[in-house]
Design an enzyme around this catalytic site. Structure first.
Site, PDB file in Angstrom:
ATOM      1  CB  THR A   1      15.608   0.299  18.192  1.00 58.55           C
ATOM      2  OG1 THR A   1      15.776   0.196  16.780  1.00 58.55           O
ATOM      3  CG2 THR A   1      14.399  -0.530  18.602  1.00 58.55           C
TER       4      THR A   1
ATOM      5  CE  LYS B   1      14.115   0.794   5.878  1.00 56.49           C
ATOM      6  NZ  LYS B   1      14.963  -0.332   6.259  1.00 56.49           N
TER       7      LYS B   1
ATOM      8  CG  HIS C   1      -0.288   0.326   2.514  1.00 57.19           C
ATOM      9  ND1 HIS C   1       0.531  -0.570   3.167  1.00 57.19           N
ATOM     10  CD2 HIS C   1      -0.320   1.452   3.278  1.00 57.19           C
ATOM     11  CE1 HIS C   1       0.968  -0.007   4.296  1.00 57.19           C
ATOM     12  NE2 HIS C   1       0.469   1.202   4.386  1.00 57.19           N
ATOM     13  NE  ARG C   2       1.043   5.824   2.252  1.00 56.50           N
ATOM     14  CZ  ARG C   2       1.267   6.687   3.229  1.00 56.50           C
ATOM     15  NH1 ARG C   2       2.466   6.787   3.772  1.00 56.50           N
ATOM     16  NH2 ARG C   2       0.292   7.438   3.681  1.00 56.50           N
TER      17      ARG C   2
ATOM     18  CE  LYS D   1      12.183  -8.305  10.972  1.00 58.19           C
ATOM     19  NZ  LYS D   1      12.250  -6.987  11.619  1.00 58.19           N
TER      20      LYS D   1
ATOM     21  CG  ASN E   1      21.721  -1.328  18.566  1.00 60.11           C
ATOM     22  OD1 ASN E   1      22.576  -0.516  18.858  1.00 60.11           O
ATOM     23  ND2 ASN E   1      20.693  -1.028  17.786  1.00 60.11           N
TER      24      ASN E   1
ATOM     25  CB  SER F   1      15.269   2.748   8.741  1.00 60.45           C
ATOM     26  OG  SER F   1      16.189   1.869   9.358  1.00 60.45           O
TER      27      SER F   1
ATOM     28  CG  ASP G   1       1.341   8.953  10.511  1.00 58.68           C
ATOM     29  OD1 ASP G   1       0.599   8.314   9.758  1.00 58.68           O
ATOM     30  OD2 ASP G   1       0.910   9.671  11.430  1.00 58.68           O
TER      31      ASP G   1
ATOM     32  CE  LYS H   1       7.917  -2.572  14.689  1.00 57.18           C
ATOM     33  NZ  LYS H   1       9.229  -3.215  14.911  1.00 57.18           N
TER      34      LYS H   1
END
Length: 462
Positions: free
Chosen positions: A186, A62, A57-58, A98, A225, A355, A91, A86
């Protein structure tokens, strides 16, 4: 289960909701890998690899790439789905994806990992699966800037004339067109999300806590991390880190632990066991989840809080630094106990948010702050000079430097992430109270609403 529960709180057409839930595509293939076995003989192993794209949809899609022996088709499909929700929740204009390779990085040399990584990248590139406008991977469990650099270089080899080639992955080293602030993103996002929750007086009253971060006792499971940086930000802002868990054990001290000192010990000894500057060392790593604290941050792997230990959790707030650390059954038990769960699709979205900033930097070909830093400093110096003349007060050098500091790339990244978390939180808490649902359901409702709007406006759904 989480999706279905949230979908029931919306008025969207059932067919569209089912369409959104399904994974769009999964690429699965075998990587032949030649290595020398313990007897000195050449052997060829077959390593299974995956890349799942949940929603287009976008674009681009990612999501991270993880290296672990537990990687499988269902796992990457589930995590790709979570990435879609997520990104929508905070937004970030990406679809979810993944990937993973079923391999133990610790059992292979750096050269072997590089060969496998480059072969994986080549397979994806030749299939047209990844690209700056198609699908942009990032680091995940078992991978980092090094692997992203290898993938970017491999892509550039296949596309030598693509000026945007380094936008094919994020989480790269700064020297390879990465972005400052990505390493801690994160963990910083986890801190910001908890800070938002702790600033809500009504929410804190429900669990018997005062507002604010200062003085709150925090347990962090996982000193990688995410966990390390989250713990450091909590520590620097007045929280007390009372417990830290690792794979092989945990340490606990109600008076507080020095996060950097624990990290240094683990790096030197390759274990947390035996750490001397604490009240208690736990050989059973899972026990740290049940320790007495105000805030628990599971920042390791999924499925850590289950039906077996949920009733033993003493924390009043759980901030999901990892993906899926709390099972649905455990979530129901914790909700009945009155525990506030800050859900993963919001809490650990700092990585994908930064990111996004790195991807924008790669497409824009300019470092954030490069064009404005000195102009900003000049304007601030003039303002401070006039204020000093008006007040007759001479500033200390440290005060002067603070007031006239021009925003660096890291400043822009922190500001962008802070603003993203705040806006997402405002939306989530509003939905939670309007619909009388928990924070996880509210976050999913927020994501579903935005995804359905995209499909309707694009005219993809009849």
């Amino acid at each position: 289960m989480y999706f279905d529960k949230a979908a029931n709180s919306t008025l969207h057409e059932p067919g569209l909701l089912q369409f959104i839930k399904e994974v769009d595509s999964v690429y699965e293939f075998i990587i032949p890998h030649e290595r020398i076995d313990k007897n000195g003989k050449k052997v060829v192993q077959t390593i299974r690899a995956y890349r799942a794209q949940h929603s287009h949809h976008r674009l681009p899609t990612k999501g991270g790439i993880r290296y672990d022996t537990m990687v499988n088709r269902n796992e990457v499909m589930a995590l790709a789905s979570l990435m879609t929700f997520k990104c929508a929740c905070v937004d970030v204009p990406f679809g979810g994806a993944k990937g993973g390779i079923c391999i133990d990085p610790a059992a292979h040399t750096v050269e072997e990992i590089e060969r496998v990584t480059r072969r994986f990248a080549a397979e994806l590139i030749q299939r047209g699966v990844i690209g700056p406008a198609i699908d942009v991977p990032a680091p995940d469990y078992g991978t980092g800037p090094r692997e992203m650099s290898w993938i970017a270089h491999t892509y550039q080899t296949f596309h030598p004339n693509d000026i945007n080639a380094f936008g094919v992955v994020t989480g790269k080293p700064v020297s390879q067109n990465g972005i400052r602030g990505r390493a801690e993103a994160t963990g910083l996002g986890v801190f910001y999300s908890v800070r938002e929750a702790c600033a809500d007086a009504e929410l804190m009253k429900s669990v018997g806590l005062k507002t604010g971060i200062e003085g709150k006792r925090v347990v962090v499971q996982g000193l990688g991390n995410v966990g390390y940086h989250a713990a450091k930000f909590f520590e620097e802002n007045g929280a007390i880190i009372v417990g830290i868990g690792e794979r092989d054990g945990a340490v606990y001290d109600p008076n507080g632990l020095d996060v950097t000192d624990v990290k240094t010990y683990v790096q030197a000894k390759k274990t947390i066991l035996g750490y001397p500057r604490c009240k208690k060392v736990l050989e059973n790593a899972q026990q740290i989840l049940e320790a007495d604290c105000d805030i628990l941050v599971p920042a390791a792997l999924e499925g850590q809080i289950t039906l077996k230990n949920a009733s033993k959790i003493q924390a009043k707030i759980i901030a999901e630094g990892a993906n899926g650390p709390t099972t649905p059954g455990a979530s129901e038990i914790l909700e009945k106990q009155g525990v506030i769960i800050i859900p993963d699709l919001f809490c650990n979205a700092g990585g994908v948010t930064v990111s996004y900033f790195e991807w924008l930097k790669n497409l824009g070909h300019v470092q954030f702050g490069r064009l404005t830093k000195k102009a900003e400093e000049k304007g601030k110096r003039e303002m401070v000079r006039h204020l000093q003349l008006l007040t007759g007060r001479e500033l200390k050098e440290s005060e002067y430097q603070t007031l006239t500091h021009g925003s660096s790339e890291r400043d822009f990244v922190y500001s962008g992430l802070e603003g993203t978390v705040h806006e997402a939180w405002e939306n989530i808490i509003k939905i939670s109270r309007e619909k009388n649902v928990n924070l996880r359901t509210a976050a999913y409702v927020s994501a579903i609403d935005k995804i359905t709007l995209s499909y309707n406006e694009l005219g993809i759904w009849p």
